[in-house]
Design a protein around this motif. Sequence first.
Motif, PDB file in Angstrom:
ATOM      1  N   MET A   1       9.289 -12.995  34.456  1.00 16.41           N
ATOM      2  CA  MET A   1       9.440 -12.469  33.668  1.00 16.41           C
ATOM      3  C   MET A   1      10.121 -10.788  33.641  1.00 16.41           C
ATOM      4  SD  MET A   1       9.720 -12.500  29.110  1.00 16.41           S
ATOM      5  CE  MET A   1       9.860 -14.065  29.075  1.00 16.41           C
ATOM      6  N   LYS A   2      11.291 -10.112  33.511  1.00 12.58           N
ATOM      7  CA  LYS A   2      11.535  -9.393  34.052  1.00 12.58           C
ATOM      8  C   LYS A   2      11.503  -8.347  32.769  1.00 12.58           C
ATOM      9  CE  LYS A   2      13.363 -10.113  37.964  1.00 12.58           C
ATOM     10  NZ  LYS A   2      12.686  -9.826  39.331  1.00 12.58           N
ATOM     11  N   ARG A   3      10.829  -6.814  32.705  1.00 13.17           N
ATOM     12  CA  ARG A   3      10.360  -5.888  32.126  1.00 13.17           C
ATOM     13  C   ARG A   3      11.626  -4.850  31.648  1.00 13.17           C
ATOM     14  NH1 ARG A   3       5.613  -2.999  30.893  1.00 13.17           N
ATOM     15  NH2 ARG A   3       6.075  -3.379  28.837  1.00 13.17           N
ATOM     16  N   ILE A   4      12.196  -5.126  30.343  1.00 13.20           N
ATOM     17  CA  ILE A   4      12.997  -4.178  30.531  1.00 13.20           C
ATOM     18  C   ILE A   4      13.011  -2.754  29.062  1.00 13.20           C
ATOM     19  CG2 ILE A   4      15.774  -3.013  29.363  1.00 13.20           C
ATOM     20  CD1 ILE A   4      15.489  -5.066  31.245  1.00 13.20           C
ATOM     21  N   LEU A   5      12.817  -1.365  29.860  1.00 13.41           N
ATOM     22  CA  LEU A   5      12.743  -0.964  28.322  1.00 13.41           C
ATOM     23  C   LEU A   5      14.009   0.529  28.027  1.00 13.41           C
ATOM     24  CD1 LEU A   5      10.485   1.376  27.302  1.00 13.41           C
ATOM     25  CD2 LEU A   5      10.092   3.207  29.277  1.00 13.41           C
ATOM     26  N   ILE A   6      13.874   0.128  26.247  1.00 14.05           N
ATOM     27  CA  ILE A   6      14.799   0.373  25.868  1.00 14.05           C
ATOM     28  C   ILE A   6      14.481   2.609  25.058  1.00 14.05           C
ATOM     29  CG2 ILE A   6      16.173   0.177  24.271  1.00 14.05           C
ATOM     30  CD1 ILE A   6      16.129  -2.886  24.416  1.00 14.05           C
ATOM     31  N   VAL A   7      14.616   3.063  25.487  1.00 15.79           N
ATOM     32  CA  VAL A   7      14.619   4.098  25.175  1.00 15.79           C
ATOM     33  C   VAL A   7      16.027   5.316  24.049  1.00 15.79           C
ATOM     34  CG1 VAL A   7      13.999   6.760  25.462  1.00 15.79           C
ATOM     35  CG2 VAL A   7      13.072   5.061  26.850  1.00 15.79           C
ATOM     36  N   GLU A   8      15.725   4.588  23.001  1.00 13.66           N
ATOM     37  CA  GLU A   8      16.615   4.406  21.975  1.00 13.66           C
ATOM     38  C   GLU A   8      16.218   5.267  20.290  1.00 13.66           C
ATOM     39  OE1 GLU A   8      19.695   4.842  19.724  1.00 13.66           O
ATOM     40  OE2 GLU A   8      20.951   4.074  21.533  1.00 13.66           O
ATOM     41  N   ASP A   9      16.290   6.421  20.297  1.00 11.86           N
ATOM     42  CA  ASP A   9      16.255   7.032  18.789  1.00 11.86           C
ATOM     43  C   ASP A   9      16.604   5.627  17.880  1.00 11.86           C
ATOM     44  OD1 ASP A   9      18.709   8.085  18.987  1.00 11.86           O
ATOM     45  OD2 ASP A   9      18.455   9.915  18.118  1.00 11.86           O
ATOM     46  N   ASP A  10      17.571   5.480  17.283  1.00 12.55           N
ATOM     47  CA  ASP A  10      18.536   4.375  16.506  1.00 12.55           C
ATOM     48  C   ASP A  10      17.530   2.828  16.252  1.00 12.55           C
ATOM     49  OD1 ASP A  10      20.208   3.292  14.874  1.00 12.55           O
ATOM     50  OD2 ASP A  10      21.500   4.538  14.918  1.00 12.55           O
ATOM     51  N   HIS A  11      16.626   3.344  15.736  1.00 14.53           N
ATOM     52  CA  HIS A  11      15.876   2.067  15.664  1.00 14.53           C
ATOM     53  C   HIS A  11      16.979   0.596  15.339  1.00 14.53           C
ATOM     54  CE1 HIS A  11      12.285   3.892  14.592  1.00 14.53           C
ATOM     55  NE2 HIS A  11      12.926   4.648  14.236  1.00 14.53           N
ATOM     56  N   GLY A  25      15.602 -13.643  27.600  1.00 11.58           N
ATOM     57  CA  GLY A  25      14.777 -14.280  28.952  1.00 11.58           C
ATOM     58  C   GLY A  25      14.202 -12.773  28.822  1.00 11.58           C
ATOM     59  N   PHE A  26      14.570 -11.991  28.728  1.00  9.78           N
ATOM     60  CA  PHE A  26      13.284 -10.867  29.409  1.00  9.78           C
ATOM     61  C   PHE A  26      12.675  -9.986  28.080  1.00  9.78           C
ATOM     62  CE2 PHE A  26      18.543 -10.289  30.657  1.00  9.78           C
ATOM     63  CZ  PHE A  26      18.014  -9.904  32.037  1.00  9.78           C
ATOM     64  N   SER A  27      11.907 -10.021  29.275  1.00  8.43           N
ATOM     65  CA  SER A  27      10.857  -8.743  27.624  1.00  8.43           C
ATOM     66  C   SER A  27      11.375  -7.413  27.908  1.00  8.43           C
ATOM     67  CB  SER A  27       9.529  -8.905  28.516  1.00  8.43           C
ATOM     68  OG  SER A  27       8.485  -7.957  27.770  1.00  8.43           O
ATOM     69  N   VAL A  28      10.548  -6.860  26.177  1.00  5.76           N
ATOM     70  CA  VAL A  28      11.617  -5.319  26.485  1.00  5.76           C
ATOM     71  C   VAL A  28      10.923  -4.321  25.590  1.00  5.76           C
ATOM     72  CG1 VAL A  28      13.631  -4.626  24.812  1.00  5.76           C
ATOM     73  CG2 VAL A  28      13.933  -6.538  26.245  1.00  5.76           C
ATOM     74  N   LYS A  29      10.660  -3.112  25.882  1.00  2.00           N
ATOM     75  CA  LYS A  29       9.851  -2.543  25.352  1.00  2.00           C
ATOM     76  C   LYS A  29      10.482  -1.780  24.415  1.00  2.00           C
ATOM     77  CE  LYS A  29       5.941   0.285  25.017  1.00  2.00           C
ATOM     78  NZ  LYS A  29       3.915   0.565  25.788  1.00  2.00           N
ATOM     79  N   ILE A  30      10.597  -0.874  23.598  1.00  2.00           N
ATOM     80  CA  ILE A  30      11.024   0.133  22.832  1.00  2.00           C
ATOM     81  C   ILE A  30      10.236   1.044  22.063  1.00  2.00           C
ATOM     82  CG2 ILE A  30      13.025   0.523  21.132  1.00  2.00           C
ATOM     83  CD1 ILE A  30      13.595  -1.831  19.995  1.00  2.00           C
ATOM     84  N   CYS A  31      11.353   2.748  22.573  1.00  2.00           N
ATOM     85  CA  CYS A  31      10.420   3.988  22.618  1.00  2.00           C
ATOM     86  C   CYS A  31      11.670   4.867  22.234  1.00  2.00           C
ATOM     87  CB  CYS A  31      10.001   4.564  23.807  1.00  2.00           C
ATOM     88  SG  CYS A  31       8.755   4.106  24.669  1.00  2.00           S
ATOM     89  N   ASN A  32      11.101   5.034  21.234  1.00  2.00           N
ATOM     90  CA  ASN A  32      12.097   6.192  19.780  1.00  2.00           C
ATOM     91  C   ASN A  32      12.806   7.570  19.814  1.00  2.00           C
ATOM     92  OD1 ASN A  32      10.993   3.115  17.806  1.00  2.00           O
ATOM     93  ND2 ASN A  32      12.912   3.446  18.347  1.00  2.00           N
ATOM     94  N   GLU A  33      11.770   7.943  21.172  1.00  2.00           N
ATOM     95  CA  GLU A  33      11.643   9.008  21.295  1.00  2.00           C
ATOM     96  C   GLU A  33      11.728  10.065  22.775  1.00  2.00           C
ATOM     97  OE1 GLU A  33       9.077  11.907  21.320  1.00  2.00           O
ATOM     98  OE2 GLU A  33       7.642  10.608  21.536  1.00  2.00           O
TER      99      GLU A  33
END
Length: 231
Positions: A1-11, A25-33
């Motif tokens: 499974m492909k992993r995506i990182l989202i860096v986005e301050d708007d929740h 079908g993606f695995s996703v992680k979010i960072c907010n700053e």
Amino acid sequence: MKRILIVEDDHSIGELEKDYLEINGFSVKICNEGVSGLNCIKEEEFDLLILDIMLPGIDGFEILKRVRDVKDIPILLVSAKKEEIDKIRGLGLGADDYITKPFSPGELVARVNAHISKYERLKSKYGNENPNETFTIRGLEIQKESRRVFVNGKELNMAQKEYELLLFMVQNPNRVFGREELFERIWGFDSLGDAATVTVHIARIREKIETDPSNPQYVETVWGAGYRFRA
């Protein structure tokens, strides 16, 4: 499974992007700053980065510059800023695409799929070629196995797209390529339809490899036609 990182301050935007990507079908992680996003991309492995420009702590442009020093993955910039100068700056720093808000989640998913597929094709292509091949032209040396570039023995720090563009032209010497053709060959598809992106990258390449960028000996301008690598 492909992993995506989202860096986005708007929740709300980050969660919406995450939901649509996970459905597809993606695995996703979010960072907010910015700081946590930069640390995350350095410490973990991801297949693609979705990066907002306006972030607390460290802005997206600075993160882009630092990530390009250590990672070779597709990077999609996301911003409410629609000015052309911001697009050109982001692409010039090594981003693969620039998406302006608001955009449809479906478009984002399509672009993510397209860029991951393109990177996989490129890796496969390079894997089928001689990985130990080295190009040496009048003091310029490109080592394909390590993806390193030297001028007169001094190693250069080149962004991913700068490297790909230079390598493509070196592999096709003395042939004239128009800006639109180079954009299509290197970026894979017309994401912005802006050939000025190629002009920016050519200028950056010249600054790094030419003794006198105003009088280039490697990457020549063929007025009215495009660019040519002189072998």
